[in-house]
Design an enzyme around this catalytic site. Structure first.
Site, short mmCIF file in Angstrom:
data_model
loop_
_atom_site.label_atom_id
_atom_site.label_comp_id
_atom_site.label_asym_id
_atom_site.label_seq_id
_atom_site.Cartn_x
_atom_site.Cartn_y
_atom_site.Cartn_z
N PRO A 31 0.83 -1.20 0.00
CA PRO A 31 0.00 0.00 0.00
C PRO A 31 0.87 1.26 0.00
O PRO A 31 1.78 1.40 0.81
CB PRO A 31 -0.80 -0.13 1.31
CG PRO A 31 -0.81 -1.59 1.59
CD PRO A 31 0.52 -2.10 1.12
N GLU A 32 0.59 2.17 -0.93
CA GLU A 32 1.32 3.43 -1.01
C GLU A 32 0.45 4.55 -0.45
O GLU A 32 -0.64 4.31 0.06
CB GLU A 32 1.71 3.69 -2.46
CG GLU A 32 2.63 2.63 -3.06
CD GLU A 32 4.04 2.66 -2.49
OE1 GLU A 32 4.37 3.58 -1.71
OE2 GLU A 32 4.82 1.74 -2.81
#
Length: 270
Positions: A2-3
């Site tokens: 996840p960014e």
């Protein structure tokens, strides 16, 4: 992994269910995450009110009167708001019961995430040296230009450095550099102020669009409402090596930089 857009999407998803709610129970099923969950975390949280859910870089903050819980999703982590009596899944490691009858569950198959406590999160070693938020007023072309002077670092590595700017992960670095027309291997110190203006705007535009569309789903990420993000359908270059450039039809090249996939157009990006 996840960014920033995925983490911001998660924050927006869980905040309405958590803010203003009293913690009525804390269950730590597995404390062995990237760093051990503090033994006294349940004691610190119990009967505290979650005043706000914030984000800094890829860290989520649960602010309470006594301090702050710092959460990182790691490589494969996710947060869910559970509204019924659904049984815990195999990798549900942390669970917070709320006064509204809902439960915040943290799932992390690879256990690279974290749940930590800080009396003052701004002074925590993981937080205090981070660069500006890419969607804030303090991030702009002149900021990048000033910090880049004399740097021999490739521009892609430069903008992925969290001391320069936070949250520009590999996917979004690829996309922003394409939009700005900058070759990912060009030295950061050899880029003009005008081009940094374009790059800063491309970073802001790319991340804003990803947040609006719910982030980029590649492997493990699913939003807090259980729905995947759809920005992956709008990617211009990432994951498209060998395909025609969307601007000039030249074949996109894919290389490895710092063990990360890097895709660019040899004609559009200089």
């Amino acid at each position: 992994m996840p960014e920033l857009p995925e983490v911001e999407t998660t924050r927006q998803g869980i905040a309405p269910h958590c803010e203003g709610q009293t913690v009525t129970g804390v269950l730590i099923r597995n404390p062995s995450l990237r760093w051990p969950v503090p033994d006294d975390l349940p004691e610190k949280l119990l009967n505290q009110v979650i005043r706000a859910v914030d984000r800094r870089a890829k860290y989520l903050f649960l602010h309470l009167d006594a301090g702050t819980v710092i959460v990182h999703l790691g490589m494969s982590g996710s947060l869910r708001v559970i509204t019924d009596d659904s049984p815990a899944a195999a990798h549900d490691h942390v669970e917070i019961a709320l006064g509204n009858g809902r439960t915040l569950r943290f799932n992390d198959p690879r256990r690279f995430g974290c749940w930590l406590w800080a009396d003052d999160c701004s002074e925590h070693p993981l937080i205090r040296d981070l660069g500006p938020e890419p969607l804030s007023d303090t991030f702009n072309g002149p900021w990048l230009f000033r910090l880049s002077r004399g740097k021999q670092t490739p521009i892609k590595s430069f903008i992925m450095d969290n001391h320069i700017v936070v949250g520009v992960g590999n996917i979004y670095a690829n996309e922003a550099l394409f939009k700005a027309g900058i070759h990912p291997k060009r030295k950061a110190g050899r880029i003009s102020l005008d081009r940094y203006h374009k790059l800063a705007e491309a970073i802001r535009e790319t991340l804003s669009a990803a947040i609006l569309m719910g982030g980029t789903t590649l492997r493990d990420f699913v939003n807090s409402d259980g729905k995947p993000g759809y920005f992956a359908q709008s990617l211009l270059v990432y994951g498209r090596g060998g395909n025609p450039c969307p601007e000039c039809a030249t074949t996109l090249k894919e290389i490895r930089m710092n063990n990360r996939s890097t895709v660019y157009c040899p004609r559009c990006q200089r």
